[in-house]
Design a protein around this motif. Structure first.
Motif, PDB file in Angstrom:
ATOM      1  N   ARG A   4     -18.802 115.013 -58.591  1.00 20.99           N
ATOM      2  CA  ARG A   4     -18.137 113.911 -57.894  1.00 20.99           C
ATOM      3  C   ARG A   4     -17.418 114.451 -56.671  1.00 20.99           C
ATOM      4  NH1 ARG A   4     -13.693 111.461 -60.474  1.00 20.99           N
ATOM      5  NH2 ARG A   4     -13.926 109.763 -58.996  1.00 20.99           N
ATOM      6  N   THR A   5     -17.345 113.616 -55.628  1.00 22.84           N
ATOM      7  CA  THR A   5     -16.579 113.938 -54.439  1.00 22.84           C
ATOM      8  C   THR A   5     -15.602 112.795 -54.193  1.00 22.84           C
ATOM      9  OG1 THR A   5     -18.314 115.270 -53.406  1.00 22.84           O
ATOM     10  CG2 THR A   5     -16.659 114.318 -51.950  1.00 22.84           C
ATOM     11  N   VAL A   6     -14.323 113.126 -54.122  1.00 22.85           N
ATOM     12  CA  VAL A   6     -13.263 112.134 -53.911  1.00 22.85           C
ATOM     13  C   VAL A   6     -12.554 112.470 -52.607  1.00 22.85           C
ATOM     14  CG1 VAL A   6     -11.108 111.167 -54.782  1.00 22.85           C
ATOM     15  CG2 VAL A   6     -12.958 111.734 -56.376  1.00 22.85           C
ATOM     16  N   VAL A   7     -12.427 111.493 -51.729  1.00 21.63           N
ATOM     17  CA  VAL A   7     -11.755 111.689 -50.442  1.00 21.63           C
ATOM     18  C   VAL A   7     -10.467 110.876 -50.428  1.00 21.63           C
ATOM     19  CG1 VAL A   7     -11.895 111.410 -47.941  1.00 21.63           C
ATOM     20  CG2 VAL A   7     -13.933 112.093 -49.236  1.00 21.63           C
ATOM     21  N   CYS A   8      -9.367 111.540 -50.086  1.00 27.16           N
ATOM     22  CA  CYS A   8      -8.104 110.838 -49.888  1.00 27.16           C
ATOM     23  C   CYS A   8      -8.064 110.345 -48.441  1.00 27.16           C
ATOM     24  CB  CYS A   8      -6.940 111.783 -50.177  1.00 27.16           C
ATOM     25  SG  CYS A   8      -5.322 111.048 -49.889  1.00 27.16           S
ATOM     26  N   TRP A   9      -7.903 109.041 -48.266  1.00 25.30           N
ATOM     27  CA  TRP A   9      -7.988 108.441 -46.921  1.00 25.30           C
ATOM     28  C   TRP A   9      -6.779 107.545 -46.693  1.00 25.30           C
ATOM     29  CZ3 TRP A   9      -8.325 103.663 -44.551  1.00 25.30           C
ATOM     30  CH2 TRP A   9      -8.850 103.645 -43.236  1.00 25.30           C
ATOM     31  N   ASN A  10      -6.213 107.601 -45.472  1.00 27.54           N
ATOM     32  CA  ASN A  10      -5.059 106.740 -45.155  1.00 27.54           C
ATOM     33  C   ASN A  10      -5.141 106.141 -43.751  1.00 27.54           C
ATOM     34  OD1 ASN A  10      -4.540 108.923 -43.527  1.00 27.54           O
ATOM     35  ND2 ASN A  10      -2.603 109.494 -44.516  1.00 27.54           N
ATOM     36  N   GLY A  11      -6.303 106.231 -43.115  1.00 25.18           N
ATOM     37  CA  GLY A  11      -6.472 105.647 -41.797  1.00 25.18           C
ATOM     38  C   GLY A  11      -6.140 106.573 -40.650  1.00 25.18           C
ATOM     39  N   SER A  12      -5.662 107.776 -40.911  1.00 20.99           N
ATOM     40  CA  SER A  12      -5.292 108.716 -39.850  1.00 20.99           C
ATOM     41  C   SER A  12      -6.529 109.462 -39.347  1.00 20.99           C
ATOM     42  CB  SER A  12      -4.273 109.723 -40.382  1.00 20.99           C
ATOM     43  OG  SER A  12      -4.883 110.573 -41.338  1.00 20.99           O
ATOM     44  N   PRO A  13      -6.452 110.036 -38.138  1.00 16.95           N
ATOM     45  CA  PRO A  13      -7.573 110.850 -37.654  1.00 16.95           C
ATOM     46  C   PRO A  13      -7.906 112.007 -38.585  1.00 16.95           C
ATOM     47  CG  PRO A  13      -6.095 110.310 -35.844  1.00 16.95           C
ATOM     48  CD  PRO A  13      -5.407 109.854 -37.094  1.00 16.95           C
ATOM     49  N   ALA A  14      -6.895 112.605 -39.204  1.00 21.38           N
ATOM     50  CA  ALA A  14      -7.155 113.699 -40.142  1.00 21.38           C
ATOM     51  C   ALA A  14      -7.924 113.206 -41.357  1.00 21.38           C
ATOM     52  CB  ALA A  14      -5.836 114.341 -40.572  1.00 21.38           C
ATOM     53  N   ALA A  15      -7.570 112.009 -41.848  1.00 19.50           N
ATOM     54  CA  ALA A  15      -8.290 111.437 -42.987  1.00 19.50           C
ATOM     55  C   ALA A  15      -9.728 111.094 -42.604  1.00 19.50           C
ATOM     56  CB  ALA A  15      -7.564 110.191 -43.491  1.00 19.50           C
ATOM     57  N   ASP A  16      -9.947 110.632 -41.385  1.00 16.49           N
ATOM     58  CA  ASP A  16     -11.302 110.359 -40.914  1.00 16.49           C
ATOM     59  C   ASP A  16     -12.128 111.643 -40.879  1.00 16.49           C
ATOM     60  OD1 ASP A  16     -11.066 107.621 -40.620  1.00 16.49           O
ATOM     61  OD2 ASP A  16     -10.441 107.726 -38.520  1.00 16.49           O
ATOM     62  N   ALA A  17     -11.491 112.760 -40.476  1.00 20.57           N
ATOM     63  CA  ALA A  17     -12.191 114.037 -40.461  1.00 20.57           C
ATOM     64  C   ALA A  17     -12.604 114.442 -41.877  1.00 20.57           C
ATOM     65  CB  ALA A  17     -11.316 115.119 -39.840  1.00 20.57           C
ATOM     66  N   ALA A  18     -11.716 114.230 -42.844  1.00 21.65           N
ATOM     67  CA  ALA A  18     -12.027 114.547 -44.236  1.00 21.65           C
ATOM     68  C   ALA A  18     -13.169 113.677 -44.750  1.00 21.65           C
ATOM     69  CB  ALA A  18     -10.784 114.352 -45.100  1.00 21.65           C
ATOM     70  N   LEU A  19     -13.136 112.391 -44.402  1.00 24.66           N
ATOM     71  CA  LEU A  19     -14.178 111.471 -44.846  1.00 24.66           C
ATOM     72  C   LEU A  19     -15.527 111.838 -44.230  1.00 24.66           C
ATOM     73  CD1 LEU A  19     -15.112 109.002 -46.374  1.00 24.66           C
ATOM     74  CD2 LEU A  19     -14.248 107.567 -44.504  1.00 24.66           C
ATOM     75  N   SER A  20     -15.537 112.179 -42.955  1.00 22.27           N
ATOM     76  CA  SER A  20     -16.788 112.565 -42.296  1.00 22.27           C
ATOM     77  C   SER A  20     -17.343 113.850 -42.899  1.00 22.27           C
ATOM     78  CB  SER A  20     -16.562 112.743 -40.796  1.00 22.27           C
ATOM     79  OG  SER A  20     -16.235 111.513 -40.186  1.00 22.27           O
ATOM     80  N   TRP A  21     -16.483 114.836 -43.118  1.00 20.61           N
ATOM     81  CA  TRP A  21     -16.926 116.106 -43.685  1.00 20.61           C
ATOM     82  C   TRP A  21     -17.510 115.914 -45.080  1.00 20.61           C
ATOM     83  CZ3 TRP A  21     -15.614 119.412 -47.764  1.00 20.61           C
ATOM     84  CH2 TRP A  21     -16.062 120.734 -47.648  1.00 20.61           C
TER      85      TRP A  21
END
Length: 289
Positions: A4-21
């Motif tokens: 499983r892969t879980v991404v923590c996202w909050n709308g910030s540019p850093a979170a977008d980078a994590a989601l893209s990666w």
């Protein structure tokens, strides 16, 4: 490979980078990404209307992010949820031996101490599975390639090596195994190791590194494996080796229970010196619950 892969996202540019990666990683094998947006209830104590508005706004933002992922990586199965609570505790509950939890972080622009106990560091220190910390993207950044891992001859170092080899195999990229060593501190400040002592240490360290390279090459015959033996400080050696890597993998002893845990010195140092997406892998005993 994690299940499983879980991404923590909050709308910030850093979170977008994590989601893209994370999405690009899962696209390599048509996997699944679970995106969790945590609205911190403690921020809105005593103001239920403000919390409700924030929650609804985050739902709308997250829907937009999910649409972008599905457009860019159509073979990735994306699942999402907006939840309320404490972000560290909720994400900690998602960690596990077969789960990769991914968080984003801003690029370092302030003194190192400011990042010493960041969200990513806290999560990685107490997780019961691997945690990836992804730095915010910069414009016109060149493509990254290769997986770098640090080994030190310990069981947790070998766990990091195994994870890195599987990651490199998944990506079809080169694996670079780095072992950095320093002579032990002398009992007397004026004492200096002689050349014979240093050469004996260098041979022993080379044997340790060669043993790990041979072991991985035997298990992953198609994997291109390179090695780097560095006489110097481990954090500096890993930082230099990983500047253009797809990911750096480090082992962590994870000292103490999760509420007051600390990363080992090298893994913590790499988070302070974050130059590439960094995956922190803990000891086996963290996964036996």
């Amino acid at each position: 490979m994690t299940e499983r892969t879980v991404v923590c996202w909050n709308g910030s540019p850093a979170a977008d980078a994590a989601l893209s990666w994370g999405s690009a990683r899962e696209a390599l094998h048509g996997g699944t990404v679970t995106v969790i947006d945590v609205v911190d209830a403690g921020t809105y104590l005593g103001d239920d209307d403000a919390f409700d508005r924030a929650f609804e706004a985050q739902e709308v933002e997250l829907e937009g992010a999910i649409r972008r992922v599905r457009t860019t990586w159509p073979n990735v199965d994306v699942r999402s949820a907006v939840v309320k609570g404490d972000p560290v505790e909720l994400l900690f509950a998602e960690t596990g031996p077969n789960v990769l939890v991914i968080v984003g972080t801003k690029r370092r622009t302030a003194p190192r101490a400011r990042y010493g106990w960041s969200f990513g560091a806290r999560l990685a220190a107490g997780a019961s599975g691997p945690v990836a910390i992804v730095p915010q993207s910069v414009p016109d950044e060149p493509p990254r390639t290769g997986i770098v891992v640090g080994v030190d001859g310990t069981p947790v170092g070998d766990r990091a090596l195994d994870f890195a080899a599987r990651e490199a195999s998944l990506r079809g990229e080169q694996l670079t195994i780095v072992h950095a060593w320093q002579e032990p501190l002398a009992w007397y400040p004026t004492a200096k190791p002689d050349d014979d002592f240093l050469e004996a240490m260098r041979r022993a360290r080379r044997e340790l590194l060669d043993d790990r390279v041979q072991s991985i090459s035997a298990h992953y015959a198609s994997l291109t494996v390179e090695s780097m033996l560095v006489h110097g400080e481990p954090v500096i050696a890993l930082r230099d080796a990983a500047r253009s890597a797809s990911a750096l993998v480090v082992g962590s002893r994870r000292l103490g229970d999760w509420k007051r845990a600390w990363l080992g010195s090298v893994s913590h140092g790499m988070i302070l010196e974050l130059v590439s997406p960094t995956i922190v892998v803990g000891p086996e005993e963290d996964h036996d619950d």
